[in-house]
Scaffold this motif. Structure first.
Motif, PDB file in Angstrom:
ATOM      1  N   LEU A 151      46.854  57.376   7.923  1.00  0.00           N
ATOM      2  CA  LEU A 151      48.363  57.761   7.564  1.00  0.00           C
ATOM      3  C   LEU A 151      49.165  57.215   8.809  1.00  0.00           C
ATOM      4  N   LEU A 152      48.660  57.439  10.038  1.00  0.00           N
ATOM      5  CA  LEU A 152      50.150  57.345  11.181  1.00  0.00           C
ATOM      6  C   LEU A 152      50.010  55.391  11.645  1.00  0.00           C
ATOM      7  N   GLN A 153      48.771  55.032  11.248  1.00  0.00           N
ATOM      8  CA  GLN A 153      48.953  53.536  11.487  1.00  0.00           C
ATOM      9  C   GLN A 153      49.428  52.763  10.739  1.00  0.00           C
ATOM     10  N   HIS A 154      49.220  53.132   9.383  1.00  0.00           N
ATOM     11  CA  HIS A 154      49.941  52.465   7.427  1.00  0.00           C
ATOM     12  C   HIS A 154      50.704  52.940   7.438  1.00  0.00           C
ATOM     13  N   ASP A 155      51.400  52.141   6.494  1.00  0.00           N
ATOM     14  CA  ASP A 155      52.851  53.089   5.693  1.00  0.00           C
ATOM     15  C   ASP A 155      52.045  54.077   4.690  1.00  0.00           C
ATOM     16  N   SER A 156      51.208  52.893   4.379  1.00  0.00           N
ATOM     17  CA  SER A 156      50.402  53.698   2.689  1.00  0.00           C
ATOM     18  C   SER A 156      49.535  53.048   2.250  1.00  0.00           C
ATOM     19  N   LEU A 157      48.383  53.822   2.298  1.00  0.00           N
ATOM     20  CA  LEU A 157      46.955  53.491   1.834  1.00  0.00           C
ATOM     21  C   LEU A 157      46.590  54.179   0.406  1.00  0.00           C
ATOM     22  N   SER A 158      45.765  53.895   0.053  1.00  0.00           N
ATOM     23  CA  SER A 158      45.301  54.159  -1.341  1.00  0.00           C
ATOM     24  C   SER A 158      44.224  55.207  -1.105  1.00  0.00           C
ATOM     25  N   ARG A 159      43.623  56.524  -1.438  1.00  0.00           N
ATOM     26  CA  ARG A 159      42.237  57.088  -1.760  1.00  0.00           C
ATOM     27  C   ARG A 159      41.810  55.686  -1.887  1.00  0.00           C
ATOM     28  N   ILE A 160      41.114  55.243  -2.242  1.00  0.00           N
ATOM     29  CA  ILE A 160      40.369  53.697  -2.219  1.00  0.00           C
ATOM     30  C   ILE A 160      39.951  53.233  -0.757  1.00  0.00           C
ATOM     31  N   GLU A 161      41.261  52.636  -0.628  1.00  0.00           N
ATOM     32  CA  GLU A 161      41.712  51.916   0.412  1.00  0.00           C
ATOM     33  C   GLU A 161      41.329  53.292   1.684  1.00  0.00           C
ATOM     34  N   LEU A 162      41.789  54.072   1.974  1.00  0.00           N
ATOM     35  CA  LEU A 162      41.164  55.522   2.849  1.00  0.00           C
ATOM     36  C   LEU A 162      40.039  55.246   3.033  1.00  0.00           C
ATOM     37  N   ALA A 163      38.864  55.534   2.312  1.00  0.00           N
ATOM     38  CA  ALA A 163      37.458  55.744   2.341  1.00  0.00           C
ATOM     39  C   ALA A 163      37.019  55.055   2.147  1.00  0.00           C
TER      40      ALA A 163
END
Length: 70
Positions: free
Chosen positions: A24-36
């Motif tokens: 979350l610190l490295q990316h402006d926004s990520l979906s939960r699917i992208e995070l997974a």
């Protein structure tokens, strides 16, 4: 449940939380699917970690990211 198993489970949760926070610190926004996908875990793991962050007011929920075409 043995104390050893509880400690291991808590260690796993802590590692997942750290990985989530780093992403979350490295990316402006990520979906939960992208995070997974980036964390190499299932969506349920991310959902639980995000829920924990929301309960602790560490993260602000911005809404739903647009769905990407396959």
């Amino acid at each position: 449940m043995k104390k050893e198993k509880i400690l291991k489970l808590n260690d796993i949760k802590a590692r997942n939380m750290l990985a989530l926070l780093e992403l979350l610190l490295q990316h402006d926004s990520l979906s939960r699917i992208e995070l997974a996908h980036k964390m190499n875990c299932d969506n349920t793991t991310v959902t639980r970690a995000v829920r924990d962050l929301l309960e602790r007011d560490f993260q602000r929920k911005n809404g739903i990211a647009p769905r990407q075409a396959p």
